[in-house]
Design an enzyme around this catalytic site. Sequence first.
Site, mmCIF file in Angstrom:
data_model
loop_
_atom_site.group_PDB
_atom_site.id
_atom_site.type_symbol
_atom_site.label_atom_id
_atom_site.label_comp_id
_atom_site.label_asym_id
_atom_site.label_seq_id
_atom_site.Cartn_x
_atom_site.Cartn_y
_atom_site.Cartn_z
ATOM 1 C CB CYS A 193 57.965 49.946 8.007
ATOM 2 S SG CYS A 193 56.708 49.883 6.695
ATOM 3 C CB THR B 216 55.187 49.875 -15.405
ATOM 4 O OG1 THR B 216 54.013 50.554 -14.954
ATOM 5 C CG2 THR B 216 56.379 50.325 -14.577
ATOM 6 C CB CYS C 259 58.593 44.957 5.596
ATOM 7 S SG CYS C 259 58.179 46.388 6.644
ATOM 8 C CB CYS D 81 56.334 48.652 2.482
ATOM 9 S SG CYS D 81 57.633 47.763 3.355
#
Length: 406
Positions: A102, A49, A99, A113
């Site tokens: 959520c 990546t 987090c 998330c």
Amino acid sequence: MATAGKVIKCKAAVAWEAAKPLVIEEVEVAPPQAMEVRVKILFTSLCHTDVYFWEAKGQTPVFPRIFGHEAGGIVESVGEGVTDLAPGDHVLPVFTGECKECAHCKSAESNMCDLLRINTDRGVMIGDGKSRFSINGKPIYHFVGTSTFSEYTVMHVGCVAKINPAAPLDKVCVLSCGISTGLGATINVAKPPKGSTVAIFGLGAVGLAAAEGARIAGASRIIGIDLNANRFEEGKILLIYQIISLFDGLLKSSYIFCISSARKFGCTEFVNPKDHDKPVQQVLAEMTNGGVDRSVECTGNINAMIQAFECVHDGWGVAVLVGVPHKDAEFKTHPMNFLNERTLKGTFFGNYKPRTDLPNVVELYMKKELEVEKFITHSVPFSEINTAFDLMHKGEGIRCIIRMEN
């Protein structure tokens, strides 16, 4: 610590423009703000990546930038509101976050998330929209919220997993992206029953990790599918390269390259589609009396994705897609493949919640249930980080560890 609350000057490998060699620069790293931590990176590794977005072929070019997202380090200082991390903690940065507030984080069925889901175009911190890196007052942009090609980096606390301090960071650093993605795709999503047959499409780092997951799950047959037959051969040390100082006799840099065969990761058989004059899904169906029980696709090639789905057995077969396809790709298969009770699933980071689950993956290694060393085929000092890019381009090896302290 003495540096807490202060700007730190350190070395970082800066990508000034697309596809140009990284340059080791002295950068200034600002203190962490609210809900942020500053981490001293000890080891980092190169993932495809990083290379993909460094080349910026078809992606939004965000430069100058500090890449890197597979790493291990130690917390140097924490910002306001951070309560579950402290200076000295051993951590793994993660390109996606948790987090814990959520709907996705509170769901037992998702790890995506809302706040900290990967955003490859964002080069700043989400708190204030500013970069924590600079050179002569000019900002250097972040990458996927981690930027581990720097001796110090700042991350949102939700993208930092606290791990067992006894775990060797030069080994478990590779668990913060590709290896966990492949492992989780098999163990958490495909969930092969003991004694089942599993097909792995693509035997790069993620695919080999998926095969490792199938081995851990107790699959009786693990069939690797790849266009490169060398990936199934026995590993051989091909190259040893050392530069030794004539003055003090110290080993200044070295890397060892060896092909780690797919057999070492549990694969029992190998299929090269180029060796057959019929679709590979038909080949697999003939090999397995109607199809494999599970398949995991790790290439991002749309044809391989279709093959992975169509090769699973009707009635109970499950195919899991891991690779990221071209933005214009279309998945085409006959609806009867679904009506005949084949299941198609996708996964992101192997369905692991980074802060909650990654420490447990590290413990698999500590209990010797997961072998990490065989994924690591190279090691170079930070000053030679471009060597890691060269090796990745040549398709040599699986993971290259970059030692921040030579």
